[in-house]
Design an enzyme around this catalytic site. Structure first.
Site, mmCIF file in Angstrom:
data_model
loop_
_atom_site.group_PDB
_atom_site.id
_atom_site.type_symbol
_atom_site.label_atom_id
_atom_site.label_comp_id
_atom_site.label_asym_id
_atom_site.label_seq_id
_atom_site.Cartn_x
_atom_site.Cartn_y
_atom_site.Cartn_z
ATOM 1 N N THR A 122 -0.778 7.644 -1.685
ATOM 2 C CA THR A 122 -1.898 8.055 -2.262
ATOM 3 C C THR A 122 -2.770 6.546 -1.656
ATOM 4 O O THR A 122 -4.094 6.287 -1.558
ATOM 5 C CB THR A 122 -1.991 7.250 -3.916
ATOM 6 O OG1 THR A 122 -0.709 6.178 -3.664
ATOM 7 C CG2 THR A 122 -0.592 8.478 -4.133
ATOM 8 N N ASP B 124 1.203 -2.059 11.987
ATOM 9 C CA ASP B 124 1.636 -2.445 11.604
ATOM 10 C C ASP B 124 1.372 -4.249 10.914
ATOM 11 O O ASP B 124 2.495 -4.295 11.937
ATOM 12 C CB ASP B 124 2.375 -0.929 10.663
ATOM 13 C CG ASP B 124 3.296 -1.851 9.112
ATOM 14 O OD1 ASP B 124 3.455 -3.059 8.597
ATOM 15 O OD2 ASP B 124 3.222 -0.820 8.237
ATOM 16 N N ASP C 233 5.515 -5.105 9.907
ATOM 17 C CA ASP C 233 6.545 -4.355 10.265
ATOM 18 C C ASP C 233 6.291 -5.667 11.483
ATOM 19 O O ASP C 233 7.537 -6.136 12.159
ATOM 20 C CB ASP C 233 6.319 -3.704 10.514
ATOM 21 C CG ASP C 233 6.904 -2.568 9.604
ATOM 22 O OD1 ASP C 233 7.104 -2.512 8.746
ATOM 23 O OD2 ASP C 233 6.698 -1.039 9.324
ATOM 24 N N ARG D 56 0.637 -0.982 0.206
ATOM 25 C CA ARG D 56 0.635 -0.186 -0.437
ATOM 26 C C ARG D 56 0.836 1.235 -0.164
ATOM 27 O O ARG D 56 1.620 1.358 0.824
ATOM 28 C CB ARG D 56 -1.055 -0.371 1.280
ATOM 29 C CG ARG D 56 -1.788 0.855 1.134
ATOM 30 C CD ARG D 56 -3.004 0.444 2.290
ATOM 31 N NE ARG D 56 -1.999 0.935 3.928
ATOM 32 C CZ ARG D 56 -3.213 1.579 4.714
ATOM 33 N NH1 ARG D 56 -4.508 1.164 4.470
ATOM 34 N NH2 ARG D 56 -2.565 1.598 5.974
HETATM 35 C C1 PRP Z 1 -0.557 -3.953 4.930
HETATM 36 C C2 PRP Z 1 -1.829 -5.356 5.023
HETATM 37 C C3 PRP Z 1 -2.272 -5.196 3.948
HETATM 38 C C4 PRP Z 1 -2.489 -3.718 3.285
HETATM 39 C C5 PRP Z 1 -4.146 -3.172 4.531
HETATM 40 O O1 PRP Z 1 -0.176 -4.577 3.822
HETATM 41 O O2 PRP Z 1 -1.145 -6.401 5.579
HETATM 42 O O3 PRP Z 1 -2.070 -6.001 2.603
HETATM 43 O O4 PRP Z 1 -1.869 -3.173 4.126
HETATM 44 O O5 PRP Z 1 -4.406 -2.098 3.724
HETATM 45 P P1 PRP Z 1 -5.405 -1.692 2.872
HETATM 46 O O6 PRP Z 1 -7.271 -2.352 3.435
HETATM 47 O O7 PRP Z 1 -5.820 -0.452 3.125
HETATM 48 O O8 PRP Z 1 -4.856 -2.091 1.414
HETATM 49 P P2 PRP Z 1 1.177 -3.147 3.337
HETATM 50 O O9 PRP Z 1 1.203 -2.892 2.355
HETATM 51 O O10 PRP Z 1 2.448 -2.746 4.804
HETATM 52 O O11 PRP Z 1 2.292 -4.497 3.251
HETATM 53 P P3 PRP Z 1 3.493 -5.100 3.604
HETATM 54 O O12 PRP Z 1 2.894 -6.931 4.245
HETATM 55 O O13 PRP Z 1 4.664 -6.444 2.462
HETATM 56 O O14 PRP Z 1 3.796 -4.744 5.099
HETATM 57 N N1 URA Z 2 -2.057 -1.926 7.082
HETATM 58 C C1 URA Z 2 -1.378 -2.379 8.329
HETATM 59 O O1 URA Z 2 -0.633 -3.489 8.365
HETATM 60 N N2 URA Z 2 -2.366 -1.932 9.757
HETATM 61 C C2 URA Z 2 -3.596 -1.242 9.002
HETATM 62 O O2 URA Z 2 -4.064 -0.869 10.703
HETATM 63 C C3 URA Z 2 -4.020 -0.871 8.332
HETATM 64 C C4 URA Z 2 -2.954 -0.682 6.960
#
Ligand code: PRP
Ligand code: URA
Length: 209
Positions: A108, A200, A203, A104
């Site tokens: 944006t 997150d 993370d 994400r």
């Molecule tokens: C996080 C989570 C989802 C997304 C959710 O991933 O694991 O995939 O955000 O947010 P949304 O519903 O608003 O799209 P992230 O983009 O942080 O990537 P990662 O799993 O690589 O940390």
């Molecule tokens: N992605 C995450 O990992 N946590 C949130 O709360 C939203 C998006």
């Protein structure tokens, strides 16, 4: 919220509380996510169809049941979805696993694609898309759009925590996809993080902050 199923099993709720706790470190967080994923796999497979078979027990012939429906496929959204895969595979070891790479964009909030690799027979499988967090719903919606383009037909979405906004987005974009969660939280904050959420997920799973 007719196609949203909240798994309120006490063990799931108990473990989710410790997953949310900011004092839970990476090792324990990972273990708890893995355990909750296994418990959710148990719940999500409750409606799997069975067929009758006959086996010879050491005592006599017995009429028994085995699974008869479509084979399963898991589709974790990278990265955080990976944290739920092993727990589910412990219960469903023959499932194939496809991967969708999305992140994400923090500015944006658009889901940016960077990887996709699916089993060749996804059209014949019952697919479970996996991601701990359904926030705006952008990532899940894009992942589902991508796998539908690759031939997927029967899709369910499994998350630990969903925001009402993400559920609404998914219901609008993909009304055919049922949503299975451990909790529906209150809302999104100004950075589109789930409140109260768990922070997150990627993370916390991988110790990158
Ligand atoms: C996080 C989570 C989802 C997304 C959710 O991933 O694991 O995939 O955000 O947010 P949304 O519903 O608003 O799209 P992230 O983009 O942080 O990537 P990662 O799993 O690589 O940390
Ligand atoms: N992605 C995450 O990992 N946590 C949130 O709360 C939203 C998006």
């Amino acid at each position: 919220m007719s196609n949203v199923y909240v798994f309120d099993h006490p063990l799931i709720q108990h473990k989710l509380t410790y997953i949310r706790d900011e004092n839970t470190g990476t090792k324990e967080f990972r273990e708890l996510v893995d355990e909750v994923a296994a418990l959710m796999a148990y719940e999500i497979t409750r409606d799997m169809p069975l067929k009758d078979v006959t086996v010879e027990t050491p005592v006599m012939e017995a009429s028994c049941k085995i699974l008869s429906g479509k084979k399963l496929g898991l589709v974790p959204i990278l990265r955080a979805g990976l944290g739920m895969v092993d727990g589910i595979l412990r219960l469903i070891p023959a499932a194939k696993v496809g991967h969708i790479g999305l992140y994400r964009d923090p500015e944006t909030l658009q889901a940016i694609q960077y990887y996709a690799k699916m089993p060749s027979d996804i059209g014949e499988r019952e697919l479970i898309v996996i991601d701990p967090m359904l926030a705006t719903g952008g990532s899940a919606s894009e992942a589902i759009r991508m796998i539908k383009n690759m031939g997927a037909k029967n899709i369910r979405m499994m998350c630990l925590i969903a925001a009402p906004e993400g559920i609404e987005r998914l219901q609008e974009d993909h009304p055919d996809v049922d949503i299975y969660v451990a909790a529906v939280d209150e809302k999104l904050d100004e950075k589109s993080y789930i409140v109260p959420g768990l922070g997150d997920a990627g993370d916390r799973l991988f110790g990158t902050k």
